[in-house]
Design an enzyme around this catalytic site. Structure first.
Site: not given
Length: 173
Positions: A50, A89, A115
């Site tokens: 990701s 992230h 998210d």
């Protein structure tokens, strides 16, 4: 080469203590890093794609949690309530700060959406103090892939621990 059965009790005890010393030293180093970085997990492994191209699956990340002010663009590692796998992230939006708690919205570089779907039920942002484990300050490419292999193939863990134990016990000083 002598086996375990051929060792004197004192020699066997010394080898067992040597093995315990290796394990306790590794544990103390982990706890020292945790205290220095103010993070319960100062080192994490990227488990998914990701964050590509910034980080690849298997990259080893070093975290720092001493600064409470997190900026947009900073890469953070956070835990979701009720799940025990940390997520790496980038911060795409921040709210508050100063006297109000800092709230963050994150997104994986390789993901289309933010998210909010990953957060705990009823949560639409991260609380910087409660959810964030730390900010990424460095990385070593692919070194953490061993961790991924060990989690995907549990039998490798037993083989590796067994080999390490035999090597320590049979080691001569």
């Amino acid at each position: 080469m002598l086996g375990i059965a051929d060792m004197q009790p004192r020699q066997l005890a010394a080898q067992v203590l040597n093995f315990a010393l290796v394990l306790s030293t590794a544990f103390m180093m982990w706890k020292g890093l945790s205290a220095a970085s103010d993070s319960p997990s100062p080192i994490v492994v990227v488990l998914s794609g990701s964050m590509e191209p910034a980080f690849q699956r298997g990259d080893l990340l070093f975290l720092w949690n001493r600064g409470a002010d997190t900026q947009v663009g900073e890469i953070v590692v956070y835990n979701v309530k009720g799940k025990d796998i940390p997520i790496v992230h980038r911060v795409v939006r921040r709210y508050g700060g100063g006297k109000t708690p800092l709230r963050l919205l994150t997104k994986g570089d390789n993901n289309l959406a933010d998210d909010t779907e990953l957060y705990a039920a009823g949560q639409s942002f991260l609380n910087r103090q409660e959810d964030v484990i730390g900010s990424v300050v460095g990385f070593i490419p692919f070194v953490g892939y061993v961790t991924i292999l060990l989690s995907e193939h549990p039998w490798l863990k037993q083989v590796m621990l067994g080999m390490m134990g035999v090597m320590v016990v049979l080691q001569r000083e």
